[in-house]
Design an enzyme around this catalytic site. Structure first.
Site, PDB file in Angstrom:
ATOM      1  N   TYR A  97      10.574   3.208   4.016  1.00  0.00           N
ATOM      2  CA  TYR A  97      10.055   4.031   2.926  1.00  0.00           C
ATOM      3  C   TYR A  97      11.053   5.087   2.436  1.00  0.00           C
ATOM      4  O   TYR A  97      11.128   5.336   1.227  1.00  0.00           O
ATOM      5  CB  TYR A  97       8.725   4.659   3.319  1.00  0.00           C
ATOM      6  CG  TYR A  97       7.563   3.701   3.151  1.00  0.00           C
ATOM      7  CD1 TYR A  97       6.889   3.607   1.940  1.00  0.00           C
ATOM      8  CD2 TYR A  97       7.160   2.871   4.190  1.00  0.00           C
ATOM      9  CE1 TYR A  97       5.829   2.725   1.772  1.00  0.00           C
ATOM     10  CE2 TYR A  97       6.106   1.985   4.035  1.00  0.00           C
ATOM     11  CZ  TYR A  97       5.451   1.915   2.827  1.00  0.00           C
ATOM     12  OH  TYR A  97       4.412   1.030   2.648  1.00  0.00           O
ATOM     13  N   GLU A 139      -0.825   0.664   7.121  1.00  0.00           N
ATOM     14  CA  GLU A 139      -0.062  -0.443   7.706  1.00  0.00           C
ATOM     15  C   GLU A 139       0.029  -0.318   9.220  1.00  0.00           C
ATOM     16  O   GLU A 139      -0.024  -1.335   9.936  1.00  0.00           O
ATOM     17  CB  GLU A 139       1.328  -0.500   7.054  1.00  0.00           C
ATOM     18  CG  GLU A 139       1.247  -0.989   5.611  1.00  0.00           C
ATOM     19  CD  GLU A 139       2.380  -0.483   4.718  1.00  0.00           C
ATOM     20  OE1 GLU A 139       3.455  -0.131   5.255  1.00  0.00           O
ATOM     21  OE2 GLU A 139       2.178  -0.430   3.488  1.00  0.00           O
ATOM     22  N   PRO A 281      -9.004 -20.165  -0.907  1.00  0.00           N
ATOM     23  CA  PRO A 281      -9.928 -19.325  -0.142  1.00  0.00           C
ATOM     24  C   PRO A 281     -11.365 -19.817  -0.207  1.00  0.00           C
ATOM     25  O   PRO A 281     -12.123 -19.656   0.753  1.00  0.00           O
ATOM     26  CB  PRO A 281      -9.768 -17.932  -0.761  1.00  0.00           C
ATOM     27  CG  PRO A 281      -9.133 -18.151  -2.082  1.00  0.00           C
ATOM     28  CD  PRO A 281      -8.324 -19.396  -1.970  1.00  0.00           C
TER      29      PRO A 281
END
Length: 405
Positions: A97, A139, A281
Site C-alpha cells: 500500500y 484483507e 455461479p
C-alpha cells in the site's frame, strides 16, 4: 473520518481530480510499473491495455472521496468488501500500500501541476490512507479466515484431473489439491484466482474464475470462456492458455475461495439470472441446493446466443430432477435448436425481457453477466418492487453497476 480541514480541501478539488481522473491513474500505473515491474504480475494486462483498469481506479478514488465528504449516499461497506476480496485473491499485502500511495499521489501532482499545494497533497494523502487502512483491515481478516499467512502466500498447487469441452468457446477444468489434502469448501458465488506463467517476457498473469461445481465436493470445477479481443483489445492471455495449453495431469496455482457475494442468500424463493459465462455461479448454486435444499423454490433465467453456446446445459435435466421446484426460463438470441431432450424449460427467442421474469415477491436475486445486461435486469426488478438489498450481483472485471452498488 476525514479531518475537517482536509474535507474542505477535498471538496474544493474533487471536480478537478474527477475531470483528470483517468490521466492521473494512467500516469500512476506507468510510474508504479516503471519502479516496480514485478507488480505487473498482479494486474490484468488486458484491462490495462483497454484502459478499463485506469477508469475503474479513477472512479473508485473519486467516489470514495465523495463518500468521505458527504457528497454520496452510496453505502461503501459492500464496495470495500468487494475490493478486499479481490485483493485477497491476488495475495495483496499491507506492505504494497505505501508503494501505491506514493505513486498515486505523485501522479496527482504531475497531472494537476501547481494546483497541488502542500495542503492539497496532504488532504488527498489522508483520503488515500483512510481507504488503504480500511482495505488492509478487511484483507487481514480474510487471510486469517482462509488460513493464509500475513505475507499473502495464497497460492496452492492443484492438479487437473478432468477437462470437459462444454462448447466451442468454453472448457471446464476439474481440479484436486496436488498435495492430496482436502478441497476447501466455498459459498456458491465465490471464485478462485488462477496464476499462470506465460511465455517469454509476459510473466505471470492472474485471473479470477467462479467455482462452478458443488461446494463440499472433493474437487473443484472452473468453467472458462475463451476471451476474444474486440475493438482493439487483445485476446485473453489466461483464458487462451487454459484452453490451448493445459491438459489432464498439469498443475495450476490457485488461491483459496474468495468473493463477498452469495448466490444462495436467504431461505425462501431464489431467482438466478445469468447471461453467457455468467451462468457459473448459478450452476454452483443449483448443485449446492440439489444436495442441501432440494425443496427450495428456484427460478433460473439464462440468456445466451444459442442453445449450442449455452455451457453446462447438459447438467440441467439432472439438476431439474433433483430440484423438483426448479423452473427454467431460457432466452436464446437464436432459438432454433434450443430444445434439449429431458429438459422442461420455457425457451424464448431474443433477449431477456425483465418484465417477463417470473418473480416471487419475497425472492432473493442473484445476477451475473455483462454489465449492460445486469443493469437492465436490475433496473427492471427494482421497478417491479424488489428491494435493492435483495439483489446481489457478481461483476467479471473492474466495473460496477450504475449506482456503484
Amino acid at each position: 473520518m476525514l479531518s475537517e480541514s482536509s474535507a474542505a480541501v477535498v471538496t474544493a478539488t474533487l471536480p478537478a481530480v474527477q475531470a483528470h481522473g483517468e490521466a492521473i491513474t494512467g500516469r500512476f500505473y506507468q510510474r508504479m510499473f516503471d519502479a516496480h515491474p514485478e507488480l505487473l504480475n498482479l494486474f490484468n494486462r488486458g484491462n490495462q491495455a483497454t484502459g478499463q483498469q485506469q477508469a475503474a481506479l479513477a472512479a473508485a478514488v473519486a467516489a470514495y472521496a465523495s463518500h468521505l465528504t458527504g457528497g454520496s449516499t452510496v453505502p461503501w461497506g459492500p464496495i470495500l468488501d468487494r475490493i478486499a476480496h479481490k485483493h485477497a485473491s491476488l495475495g495483496i499485502t499491507a506492505t504494497q500500500y505505501p508503494i501505491v500511495g506514493r505513486h498515486l499521489l505523485a501522479a496527482v501532482g504531475e497531472v494537476l501541476g501547481d494546483a497541488v499545494t502542500p495542503e492539497v497533497a496532504a488532504a488527498w494523502d489522508e483520503v488515500y490512507w483512510l481507504l488503504a487502512c480500511e482495505l488492509i483491515a478487511r484483507e487481514a481478516r480474510l487471510y486469517a479466515a482462509a488460513g493464509v499467512p500475513a505475507d499473502g502466500a495464497v497460492w496452492r498447487d492443484w492438479r487437473v484431473t478432468g477437462r470437459v469441452r462444454e462448447t466451442t468457446e468454453v472448457v471446464s477444468l476439474i481440479l484436486v489439491p496436488a498435495d492430496g489434502g482436502a478441497a476447501p469448501g466455498f459459498t456458491p458465488g465465490q471464485y478462485t484466482s488462477v496464476a499462470v506463467d506465460l511465455d517469454g517476457d509476459r510473466g505471470q498473469q492472474i485471473r479470477q474464475y467462479s467455482l462452478s461445481g458443488r461446494p463440499g465436493a472433493d474437487q473443484w470445477r472452473i468453467t472458462v470462456k475463451r476471451v476474444r479481443g474486440t475493438g482493439g483489445a487483445p485476446d485473453g492471455l489466461v483464458s487462451g492458455f487454459l484452453h490451448d495449453r493445459v491438459a489432464v495431469g498439469d498443475v495450476l496455482r490457485l488461491s483459496p475461495p474468495f468473493g463477498e457475494v452469495s448466490a444462495v442468500a436467504g431461505d425462501g424463493p431464489l431467482l438466478l439470472v445469468s447471461a453467457g459465462i455468467g451462468l457459473t455461479p448459478a450452476m454452483a448454486a443449483l448443485e449446492h441446493l440439489a444436495a442441501t435444499e432440494p425443496q427450495r423454490p428456484v427460478v433460473l433465467v439464462h440468456a445466451d446466443r444459442a442453445g449450442a453456446a449455452h455451457a453446462l446445459r447438459d447438467a440441467l435435466p439432472r439438476l431439474q430432477e433433483n430440484l423438483p421446484r426448479l423452473r427454467l426460463d431460457l432466452w436464446y438470441e437464436d432459438a432454433a435448436g434450443g430444445e434439449l431432450a429431458g429438459l422442461m424449460a420455457q425457451v424464448s427467442a431474443g433477449r431477456v425481457d425483465p418484465e417477463l421474469i417470473p418473480l416471487s415477491p419475497d425472492a432473493h436475486v442473484h445476477l451475473c453477466g455483462p454489465l449492460p445486461f445486469m443493469n437492465a435486469v436490475r433496473g427492471g426488478l427494482l421497478r417491479r418492487g424488489v428491494p435493492v438489498d435483495r439483489i446481489a450481483y457478481e461483476v467479471f472485471g473492474p466495473g460496477m453497476l450504475r449506482d456503484g452498488r
